[in-house]
Write an enzyme that holds these catalytic residues in place. Structure first.
Site, PDB file in Angstrom:
ATOM      1  N   HIS A  40      28.312 -86.133 144.986  1.00  0.00           N
ATOM      2  CA  HIS A  40      27.746 -84.981 144.638  1.00  0.00           C
ATOM      3  C   HIS A  40      26.892 -84.348 145.430  1.00  0.00           C
ATOM      4  O   HIS A  40      26.902 -84.616 146.694  1.00  0.00           O
ATOM      5  CB  HIS A  40      26.290 -85.912 143.741  1.00  0.00           C
ATOM      6  CG  HIS A  40      25.645 -84.738 142.860  1.00  0.00           C
ATOM      7  ND1 HIS A  40      24.591 -83.965 143.455  1.00  0.00           N
ATOM      8  CD2 HIS A  40      25.678 -84.634 141.698  1.00  0.00           C
ATOM      9  CE1 HIS A  40      24.148 -83.313 142.543  1.00  0.00           C
ATOM     10  NE2 HIS A  40      24.550 -83.372 141.432  1.00  0.00           N
TER      11      HIS A  40
ATOM     12  N   GLY B 167      20.696 -76.940 138.615  1.00  0.00           N
ATOM     13  CA  GLY B 167      19.488 -76.940 138.501  1.00  0.00           C
ATOM     14  C   GLY B 167      18.858 -75.551 138.519  1.00  0.00           C
ATOM     15  O   GLY B 167      17.339 -75.419 138.673  1.00  0.00           O
TER      16      GLY B 167
ATOM     17  N   ASN C 196      23.383 -87.264 134.682  1.00  0.00           N
ATOM     18  CA  ASN C 196      22.988 -87.775 136.096  1.00  0.00           C
ATOM     19  C   ASN C 196      21.547 -87.718 136.070  1.00  0.00           C
ATOM     20  O   ASN C 196      20.863 -86.664 136.009  1.00  0.00           O
ATOM     21  CB  ASN C 196      23.692 -87.032 136.914  1.00  0.00           C
ATOM     22  CG  ASN C 196      23.127 -87.299 138.330  1.00  0.00           C
ATOM     23  OD1 ASN C 196      22.540 -88.423 138.425  1.00  0.00           O
ATOM     24  ND2 ASN C 196      23.366 -86.543 139.469  1.00  0.00           N
TER      25      ASN C 196
ATOM     26  N   LYS D 205      19.516 -88.684 138.267  1.00  0.00           N
ATOM     27  CA  LYS D 205      18.916 -88.683 139.627  1.00  0.00           C
ATOM     28  C   LYS D 205      18.075 -89.682 140.013  1.00  0.00           C
ATOM     29  O   LYS D 205      17.739 -90.605 139.568  1.00  0.00           O
ATOM     30  CB  LYS D 205      18.525 -87.051 139.957  1.00  0.00           C
ATOM     31  CG  LYS D 205      19.721 -86.133 139.528  1.00  0.00           C
ATOM     32  CD  LYS D 205      19.486 -84.863 140.025  1.00  0.00           C
ATOM     33  CE  LYS D 205      20.800 -83.994 139.596  1.00  0.00           C
ATOM     34  NZ  LYS D 205      20.729 -82.370 140.098  1.00  0.00           N
TER      35      LYS D 205
ATOM     36  N   SER E 185      23.676 -76.601 135.150  1.00  0.00           N
ATOM     37  CA  SER E 185      22.860 -76.042 134.019  1.00  0.00           C
ATOM     38  C   SER E 185      23.399 -76.027 132.654  1.00  0.00           C
ATOM     39  O   SER E 185      23.277 -75.111 132.131  1.00  0.00           O
ATOM     40  CB  SER E 185      22.454 -74.489 134.731  1.00  0.00           C
ATOM     41  OG  SER E 185      21.686 -74.606 135.569  1.00  0.00           O
TER      42      SER E 185
ATOM     43  N   GLU F 277      24.350 -82.987 146.198  1.00  0.00           N
ATOM     44  CA  GLU F 277      22.909 -83.507 146.570  1.00  0.00           C
ATOM     45  C   GLU F 277      23.470 -84.634 147.914  1.00  0.00           C
ATOM     46  O   GLU F 277      22.529 -84.474 148.998  1.00  0.00           O
ATOM     47  CB  GLU F 277      22.024 -83.754 145.772  1.00  0.00           C
ATOM     48  CG  GLU F 277      21.641 -82.717 144.978  1.00  0.00           C
ATOM     49  CD  GLU F 277      21.102 -82.998 143.593  1.00  0.00           C
ATOM     50  OE1 GLU F 277      20.832 -84.124 143.212  1.00  0.00           O
ATOM     51  OE2 GLU F 277      20.778 -81.987 142.859  1.00  0.00           O
TER      52      GLU F 277
ATOM     53  N   GLU G  60      31.214 -78.689 140.292  1.00  0.00           N
ATOM     54  CA  GLU G  60      29.779 -78.294 140.093  1.00  0.00           C
ATOM     55  C   GLU G  60      29.505 -77.183 141.081  1.00  0.00           C
ATOM     56  O   GLU G  60      29.170 -77.577 142.340  1.00  0.00           O
ATOM     57  CB  GLU G  60      28.730 -79.441 140.257  1.00  0.00           C
ATOM     58  CG  GLU G  60      29.388 -80.650 139.311  1.00  0.00           C
ATOM     59  CD  GLU G  60      27.925 -81.385 139.308  1.00  0.00           C
ATOM     60  OE1 GLU G  60      27.219 -81.509 138.109  1.00  0.00           O
ATOM     61  OE2 GLU G  60      27.445 -82.202 140.306  1.00  0.00           O
TER      62      GLU G  60
HETATM   63  C1  PEP Z   1      23.855 -82.213 138.538  1.00  0.00           C
HETATM   64  O1  PEP Z   1      23.052 -82.247 139.451  1.00  0.00           O
HETATM   65  O2  PEP Z   1      24.928 -82.806 138.396  1.00  0.00           O
HETATM   66  C2  PEP Z   1      23.576 -81.068 137.515  1.00  0.00           C
HETATM   67  C3  PEP Z   1      24.390 -80.620 137.016  1.00  0.00           C
HETATM   68  O3  PEP Z   1      22.322 -80.525 137.306  1.00  0.00           O
HETATM   69  P1  PEP Z   1      21.854 -79.581 136.234  1.00  0.00           P
HETATM   70  O4  PEP Z   1      22.560 -79.933 134.880  1.00  0.00           O
HETATM   71  O5  PEP Z   1      20.234 -80.187 136.109  1.00  0.00           O
HETATM   72  O6  PEP Z   1      22.316 -78.362 136.851  1.00  0.00           O
END
Ligand code: PEP
Length: 243
Positions: A91, A164, A9, A11, A203, A93, A158
């Protein structure tokens, strides 16, 4: 067995120059035993879809409608029109920044299926919910309320506190959640629920991918930051392919 899937992703990152990362990733994906998906920003979707066949392309969001007066939105049919095969829905976000509820996420998942593309349905708990011992019950309710009737879907668990941050739940926490989600999917879809891929996200990096992919009922990963550079994403794809 569910399909092994690693989805990146991007973003709100990446201009045309970033397509070179996609090309490098697609060359590496050719030889691997897993499905690789990249979800670049909307401005790059068409070019991305035209430049690779070994990496599937996905949108990061879609509207639930087909067409209409929805400034700034993109429908699932529009994604299908440029050969996107997947779309991320729900997601955290989007749930947080755009107040997307489970009802909206479910409508988006249905829209994706209507357009012939696979929704990647995201769910996850906050740190406060994890610390109060409610993670499994909250995430299970979130998933139950976000599911469409058809099983042609991908799930991404997630934990919000892992996105992040560089913090990853321990393997016991990942196992507990993924086992519970599998049970819920089988309860909802019957044996078809055994074939739905459940991705872990938060992460994921080259250094932790292998141990995460060894967990039962982890069928791949949704990757944010580490999907932006081929040098990070390729070892994650390789770890999944070898798992
Ligand atoms: C995400 O935003 O879906 C995500 C998993 O981000 P990151 O891998 O940077 O933690």
């Amino acid at each position: 067995m569910p399909r092994k899937i690693v989805a990146g992703n991007w973003k709100m990152n990446g201009t045309k120059a970033a397509l070179k990362e996609l090309l490098t990733i697609s060359i590496a994906a050719d030889d691997l035993d897993c499905t690789a998906i990249l979800c670049p920003p909307a401005t790059l979707l068409q070019q991305a879809a035209q430049s690779t066949r070994s990496v599937a392309i996905g949108g990061q969001n879609c509207h639930h409608g087909v067409t209409g007066a929805y400034t700034g939105d993109i429908s699932a049919e529009m994604l299908a029109d440029i050969n996107a095969q997947y779309v991320i829905v729900g997601h955290s976000e989007r749930r947080k920044n755009y107040a997307e509820t489970d009802v909206i996420v479910q409508a988006k998942a249905l829209a994706a299926l209507r357009a012939g593309i696979t929704p990647i349905i995201c769910i996850g708990e906050s740190l406060a919910q994890r610390e109060s011992g409610q993670a499994i019950s909250i995430v299970s309710s979130q998933l139950a309320a976000s599911l469409p009737a058809e099983a042609q879907i991908v799930i991404a668990y997630e934990p919000i506190w892992a996105i992040g941050t560089g913090i990853v739940p321990n393997l016991e926490q990942i196992t507990g959640m993924h086992d519970a989600l599998r049970k819920l999917l089988v309860g909802t879809y019957g044996t078809q629920g055994n074939y739905i891929s459940i991705l872990y996200g938060g992460s994921v990096k080259p250094s932790n991918a292998q141990e995460i992919f060894a967990v039962t009922n982890v069928n791949g990963a949704l990757v944010g930051g580490a999907s932006l550079k081929a040098t990070d994403f390729i070892p994650i794809m390789q770890a999944l392919s070898e798992s």
